[in-house]
Design an enzyme around this catalytic site. Sequence first.
Site, PDB file in Angstrom:
ATOM      1  N   ASP A   1      40.651   3.713   1.732  1.00  0.00           N
ATOM      2  CA  ASP A   1      39.616   4.460   2.468  1.00  0.00           C
ATOM      3  C   ASP A   1      40.150   5.027   3.795  1.00  0.00           C
ATOM      4  O   ASP A   1      40.545   4.268   4.670  1.00  0.00           O
ATOM      5  CB  ASP A   1      38.461   3.464   2.716  1.00  0.00           C
ATOM      6  CG  ASP A   1      37.319   4.013   3.552  1.00  0.00           C
ATOM      7  OD1 ASP A   1      37.388   5.175   3.990  1.00  0.00           O
ATOM      8  OD2 ASP A   1      36.347   3.259   3.750  1.00  0.00           O
TER       9      ASP A   1
ATOM     10  N   HIS B   1      33.188   1.692   7.864  1.00  0.00           N
ATOM     11  CA  HIS B   1      34.549   1.988   7.411  1.00  0.00           C
ATOM     12  C   HIS B   1      35.592   1.358   8.329  1.00  0.00           C
ATOM     13  O   HIS B   1      35.328   1.112   9.502  1.00  0.00           O
ATOM     14  CB  HIS B   1      34.750   3.503   7.324  1.00  0.00           C
ATOM     15  CG  HIS B   1      33.855   4.162   6.315  1.00  0.00           C
ATOM     16  ND1 HIS B   1      34.178   4.223   4.979  1.00  0.00           N
ATOM     17  CD2 HIS B   1      32.636   4.724   6.442  1.00  0.00           C
ATOM     18  CE1 HIS B   1      33.197   4.836   4.336  1.00  0.00           C
ATOM     19  NE2 HIS B   1      32.250   5.149   5.198  1.00  0.00           N
TER      20      HIS B   1
HETATM   21 ZN   LIG Z   1      31.980   6.654   0.583  1.00  0.00          ZN
HETATM   22 ZN   LIG Z   2      30.084   3.904   1.186  1.00  0.00          ZN
END
Ligand SMILES: [Zn+2]
Ligand SMILES: [Zn+2]
Length: 554
Positions: free
Chosen positions: A194, A367
């Site tokens: 990510d 995130h």
């Molecule tokens: Zn996402």
């Molecule tokens: Zn997500």
Amino acid sequence: MAKEPKLALIPLGGLGEIGKNIMAVRFGENILVIDCGLMFPEEGMLGIDVVIPDITYLLENKDAVRGIVLTHGHEDHIGALPYVLKQLNVPIYGTRLTLGLLQGKLKEQGVAGEANLEVVKPRDTVTIGPFKVEFIRVSHSIPDAVAVAVHTPVGVIVHTGDFKIDQTPVDGEVTDFYRLAQLGERGVLVLLSDSTNVERPGYTMSERMVGATFDETFRQAKERIIIATFASNVHRLQQAITTAHRYDRKVAVIGRSMINVINIAHELGYLHIPEGTLVELEEANRLPKNKVVFLCTGSQGEPMSALTRMALGDHRQVEILPGDTIIISATPIPGNEKLVARIIDQLFKQGAHVIYEAVSGIHVSGHPSQEELKLMINLVKPRFFVPVHGEYRMLIKHAELARTMGIPAEHIFVAENGQVLEFTRRSGRIAGRVTAGRVLVDGLGVGDVGNIVLRDRRQLSQDGILIVVVTINRELGQVMAGPDIVSRGFVYVRESEQLMEEARQRVKEALEKCNDRGLSEWAAIKSQVRDVLGKFLYEKTRRRPMILPIIMEV
Ligand SMILES: [Zn+2]
Ligand SMILES: [Zn+2]
């Protein structure tokens, strides 16, 4: 010598953009798909509701597609499934909350009956064709999120999904460091990770921080509290509900998408609501002001959302009152900043006290920041690295970060949607390209709006349209009626009578000229009208409206 077995990773969406995540993993005649998300339209995509990935490649290899595995229940990971399932009905694997949320969407679109949904738990391994797919718990801004490890004959692929390293998650479910490290110890061929927050140094704060800020705010608030946040952030909703209960306030939920998520998460046991805490809106409106909390959608300034309507005094049941404390517990998604700022201004104008992004601790990201990304690389120790889930510069940044950690540059691939990444046990390369891109959804139409339609919509939205109607007798070549000009979005006709009259004259002259020259092809006449009128209007107004000549024949 036998040919070395090869594995292909093919991103069909989610690279060079944030949204519509979808990755194909191919071994021989077997394809596994990871996630299938949507994206919200960018500026300029006028009238478009959502954008989904182009799955031509999967449709061309329909018989090879064995299944779709889902990492979590966010729209950018599951949102395209209601559309894709109609063309590609394969088993879908996901955790309970992810599939619960998906089921809700499928029902809305009337395709729930056809779906084959398989519930998995973190640490489960399922066999899908030649792949053994393992689900590994990670923290994120929605519960029940997982990374996936795909065990293939060529090696192990780890796809992080969206994650963060939260040492004190609200539901107590910590990222499964142990399993990730174990996989790393045994050898991982490729890590896909990510990239959303790669530009942020340090660590992303724990979701619990927001709980502490809620507590502080509730302690100080003397009247009503209104909290706007993402409908799907169940952890956040939980903290709001828990804090409300602690301060002896009742909670009313406003906004259909939030009510849906709360119902599903509560039913499945992901949201704990103390008895009697949730009340209907009508009841909340009758309670003393220091006894209520409204939880609502609209943290992005979405025009139809509850918070926007309240801010504009347009909500049927709730009006903003001086003394209200309003918490916007979200950060504007890039592109929404102005919308959100305007809503905040409106709320202040109505006398409310607004707590928003600039105040620390009212929102934390789901995130990973740089240190968490490094930890993931160190745990998994992959031979090859592919940054995913990010705009192009983020992928580049993430690649740089991986390089500083000792992964050789030739083992890092910054790829584009549609590129085929081919791996053997020892080597990796970019090996060609397949169809990938975006499909625009407008109302019931999927893919019927393309670049030409969008170009017309842009022109119409900028300078409007003029329709020129004229009736011509073909045999005599004579104008029998008109030309009449109708316009929309160009000028206010009543105040521009002279301009419109002049325009009519120009068209008339153009038609006469056509007649003199013996032009009888309708297409040629229309093109003449368009040219003459276009030039005239540009001279007079510096605008280029769309001109649509209509010739009626008698
Ligand atoms: Zn996402
Ligand atoms: Zn997500």
